[in-house]
Write an enzyme that holds these catalytic residues in place. Structure first.
Site, short mmCIF file in Angstrom:
data_model
loop_
_atom_site.label_atom_id
_atom_site.label_comp_id
_atom_site.label_asym_id
_atom_site.label_seq_id
_atom_site.Cartn_x
_atom_site.Cartn_y
_atom_site.Cartn_z
N GLY A 152 -3.35 -1.74 6.65
CA GLY A 152 -3.65 -1.39 5.27
C GLY A 152 -4.46 -0.10 5.21
O GLY A 152 -5.24 0.20 6.11
N CYS A 153 -4.29 0.66 4.14
CA CYS A 153 -4.95 1.97 4.06
C CYS A 153 -6.46 1.84 3.94
O CYS A 153 -7.22 2.50 4.68
CB CYS A 153 -4.38 2.78 2.90
SG CYS A 153 -4.45 1.96 1.28
#
Length: 348
Positions: A152-153
């Site tokens: 995930g960013c």
């Protein structure tokens, strides 16, 4: 050898960024671009992708995605697992890369608590720079793998900021407080009133407040891999008026007696041999990594010597999503890890 790649979710931000990077990759060729409800040519939805503008969008069906060496799934959370299983029934040798969260979490209870649906099996986590206290490195785990879960960013930004302190013994990973400034592309392309320009311009909007954001168990999982005891953390992302980018400010309690040199040494040594994650003197800005597969990290001991503050800047669509996925895929295919990826940002 040319490797054929199909991309699902080609009209979304993540799928579009994958295609942008694939256009410059010498060993990968796009064989099909797929979408859900969108129809027509890709150029209608991704006008900046001139190389693929005339490609006809195909439906997101297993039979189409399976007709390739690699299938990259840029689908909403909870949608990848089912189609991935169908792809493997048709083509067991297909390498799968999930840009969503379906296969990131190792603990099924974490998934069920934060996503509310039955958990699926974890895949190899697509963060080569993940620090691991035990066993093979994450880079070694990715070599030859056939199933990749892209990180995930937001989780990537906080992990890069915090893991050197954990791995270096400066903290046990508890009591961490993270506040992130996040560009609007991190919220996806869905047409929602709070994502409209008239609402976004001139405003900062917190979301996932109070321990509810779904990246929390992923971050905790990463910091435990580095040797910490992290079970949760205070984590608050804030949408700010920029198209892309994340600037994570992470406050970390440190053990008594920690010095400024200890902090510098821990962060420098953690990233000394990394091409895409770099420790910098001073503090990075989000604009310095725009368009690049680069994470810049700065850290300083607080004046009271009870905490350190680490700041990480990434482009949420590149190092935060598509670039990380391609970096991991390179390792899986036995290609040089940096193939098709750049470290230079775009300015101004």
């Amino acid at each position: 050898m040319t490797v054929n790649v199909s991309v699902a979710g080609a009209t979304g931000y993540a799928g579009g960024e994958v295609l942008r990077l694939l256009a410059g990759h010498p060993g990968l060729t796009v064989s099909s671009v797929c979408a859900g409800s969108s129809q027509g040519k890709l150029g209608q939805f991704q006008p900046h992708l001139r190389q693929y503008a005339d490609r006809e969008l195909e439906p997101t069906e297993p039979r189409i995605l399976a007709d390739s060496d690699v299938a990259i799934l840029g689908l909403p959370h909870g949608k990848s697992a089912e189609i991935a299983a169908a792809i493997l029934e048709l083509n067991p040798s297909c390498i799968l890369v999930d840009l969503g969260a379906d296969h990131r979490l190792e603990n099924p209870q974490d998934w069920e608590d934060f996503y509310g649906t039955p958990a699926t099996d974890p895949w190899t986590y697509g963060m080569p720079e993940l620090l691991r206290a035990n066993g093979p490195s994450q880079r070694e785990n990715l070599v030859g793998t056939r199933h990749i879960a892209a990180p995930g960013c937001n989780a990537s930004a906080v992990t890069f900021a915090a893991q050197p302190a954990v791995a270096g013994g400066l903290t046990d990973g508890s009591g961490i407080v993270a506040t992130l400034a996040v560009g609007y592309s991190g919220a996806g392309k869905a047409l929602k009133s709070h994502l409209m320009a008239s609402e976004a311009f001139g405003s900062a909007v917190p979301y996932g407040v109070g321990g509810t954001h779904r990246h929390i168990p992923e971050i905790a999982q990463n910091l435990r891999a580095a040797g910490g005891v992290t079970s949760t953390l205070s984590f608050t992302p804030v949408l700010v008026p920029m198209a892309r980018g994340i600037l994570a400010t992470v406050s970390i309690p440190v053990t008594a007696g920690t010095t400024a040199d200890d902090v510098t040494d821990a962060y420098r040594s953690a990233y000394a041999d990394e091409k895409f994650v770099t420790y910098v003197d001073g503090f990075p800005t989000s604009s310095s990594v725009t368009g690049a597969n680069t994470a810049l990290v700065g850290a300083v001991l607080d004046r009271n010597r009870e905490r350190l503050t680490a700041i990480c800047a990434i482009d949420n669509l590149v190092k935060g999503t598509a670039g990380a996925a391609l970096q991991a895929l390179n390792l899986a295919l036995g290609l040089p890890e940096d193939t098709g990826l750049i470290v230079n940002g775009v300015a101004p």
